[in-house]
Design an enzyme around this catalytic site. Structure first.
Site, PDB file in Angstrom:
ATOM      1  CG  ASP A  73      -0.296  -0.580   2.452  1.00  0.00           C
ATOM      2  OD1 ASP A  73       1.046  -0.555   2.550  1.00  0.00           O
ATOM      3  OD2 ASP A  73      -1.085  -0.815   3.449  1.00  0.00           O
ATOM      4  CG  ASN A 142      -8.672  -1.421  12.002  1.00  0.00           C
ATOM      5  OD1 ASN A 142      -7.988  -1.935  11.731  1.00  0.00           O
ATOM      6  ND2 ASN A 142      -9.066   0.019  11.431  1.00  0.00           N
ATOM      7  CD  GLU A 149      -8.769   1.257   7.750  1.00  0.00           C
ATOM      8  OE1 GLU A 149      -8.730   0.455   8.584  1.00  0.00           O
ATOM      9  OE2 GLU A 149      -7.925   2.282   7.820  1.00  0.00           O
TER      10      GLU A 149
HETATM   11  C1  F6R Z   1       1.612  -1.452   6.367  1.00  0.00           C
HETATM   12  C2  F6R Z   1       0.196  -1.822   6.374  1.00  0.00           C
HETATM   13  C3  F6R Z   1      -0.699  -2.104   7.529  1.00  0.00           C
HETATM   14  C4  F6R Z   1       0.338  -2.342   8.831  1.00  0.00           C
HETATM   15  C5  F6R Z   1      -0.647  -2.313  10.003  1.00  0.00           C
HETATM   16  C6  F6R Z   1       0.355  -2.439  11.330  1.00  0.00           C
HETATM   17  O1  F6R Z   1       1.903  -1.687   4.913  1.00  0.00           O
HETATM   18  O2  F6R Z   1      -0.320  -2.388   5.289  1.00  0.00           O
HETATM   19  O3  F6R Z   1      -1.619  -2.970   7.451  1.00  0.00           O
HETATM   20  O4  F6R Z   1       0.783  -3.520   8.712  1.00  0.00           O
HETATM   21  O5  F6R Z   1      -1.107  -0.893  10.116  1.00  0.00           O
HETATM   22  O6  F6R Z   1       1.229  -1.523  11.252  1.00  0.00           O
HETATM   23  P1  F6R Z   1       2.431  -1.584  12.427  1.00  0.00           P
HETATM   24  O7  F6R Z   1       3.371  -2.514  11.950  1.00  0.00           O
HETATM   25  O8  F6R Z   1       3.079  -0.159  12.626  1.00  0.00           O
HETATM   26  O9  F6R Z   1       1.624  -1.738  13.556  1.00  0.00           O
END
Ligand code: F6R
Length: 243
Positions: A73, A142, A149
């Site tokens: 992403d 979440n 989401e």
């Molecule tokens: C990042 C992504 C997100 C993260 C998630 C957890 O490319 O796709 O889904 O993996 O937000 O983020 P952290 O590791 O910072 O807790």
């Protein structure tokens, strides 16, 4: 069939071990298949994983020369040189330190006029590359994976999404204030992720306990995006600091 048994759970003693175990899986695939297609994630969780890969490259253990990568992403509206962009994160954590060819590095384009076309093209490129061999994932508090989401249909390919307040809040540490956190992102869809041949999900730290509990419950629902993984046949969850 009980969906939960599909996930392979590995508890790591600490963050370093989690990072190493995940890196070992990618290293093994890369050695066996130098043309590996890597599916990559950003965020706090995989920083140690990238450190392991860079060290293995510097030690001459692995090469990315023939490999290619597709990131999950990117934020909409910021360019790859912006320090808060996921492209910049990847340059800092991996790409600037290894021998992957620039033309083989793919991060969704968040700074293009035609986001829909960029999203559709992303899935076409992954398909043309033969699909992702191993997809690395983190998980949001979440339950989001990529930027999918809660409520996202499991059938979507790469698409443009509006970020929830919870996600923007969790990511504000990378910006000067929450007002600067983009409201939209471009992300591989759940279907894109499910098309990967193998998935490695990293979960680290107490803030992810609730997400962990929901994943463990085995319930499959679009309200909890990571639960789609129960329908994938090769998912390894490596966790630490959660029960
Ligand atoms: C990042 C992504 C997100 C993260 C998630 C957890 O490319 O796709 O889904 O993996 O937000 O983020 P952290 O590791 O910072 O807790």
């Amino acid at each position: 069939m009980n969906a939960v048994v599909n996930l392979k759970w590995i508890e790591a003693a600490n963050y370093e071990e989690m990072s190493k175990l995940a890196a070992d899986m990618f290293k093994a695939e890369l050695k066996h298949n130098p043309k590996m297609v890597l599916g990559l994630a950003t965020g706090g969780t995989p920083e140690g994983f990238y450190k392991e890969l860079v060290e293995a490259y510097q030690a001459g253990e692995i090469s990315f020369e023939q490999a290619q990568s597709y990131n999950l992403d990117e934020y909409v509206g910021i360019n790859p040189t912006n320090e808060a962009s996921y492209h910049y994160y990847m340059d800092q954590n991996l790409f600037n330190h290894v021998d992957m060819k620039r033309e083989n590095i793919h991060v969704p384009k968040g700074d293009t006029a035609d986001l829909q076309a960029a999203a559709a093209h992303y899935d076409e490129m992954i398909e043309a590359a033969g699909g992702v061999d191993i997809q690395l994932l983190g998980i949001g508090i979440n339950g989001h994976i990529g930027f999918n989401e809660p409520g996202t249909p499991f059938t979507l390919g790469t698409n443009v999404v509006e970020l929830t307040e919870s996600t923007r809040d969790a990511n504000k540490i990378y910006f000067n204030s929450i007002d600067e956190v983009p409201t939209y992102a471009i992300t591989m869809g759940i279907q894109t992720i499910m098309n990967a041949k193998k998935v490695v999900l990293l979960i680290s730290g107490a803030s992810k306990q609730e997400a962990m509990d929901r994943l463990r419950s085995g319930e499959v629902t679009e309200d909890f995006p990571a639960s789609a993984l129960h329908n994938h046949k090769d998912v390894t969850v490596i966790y630490t600091g959660v029960k």
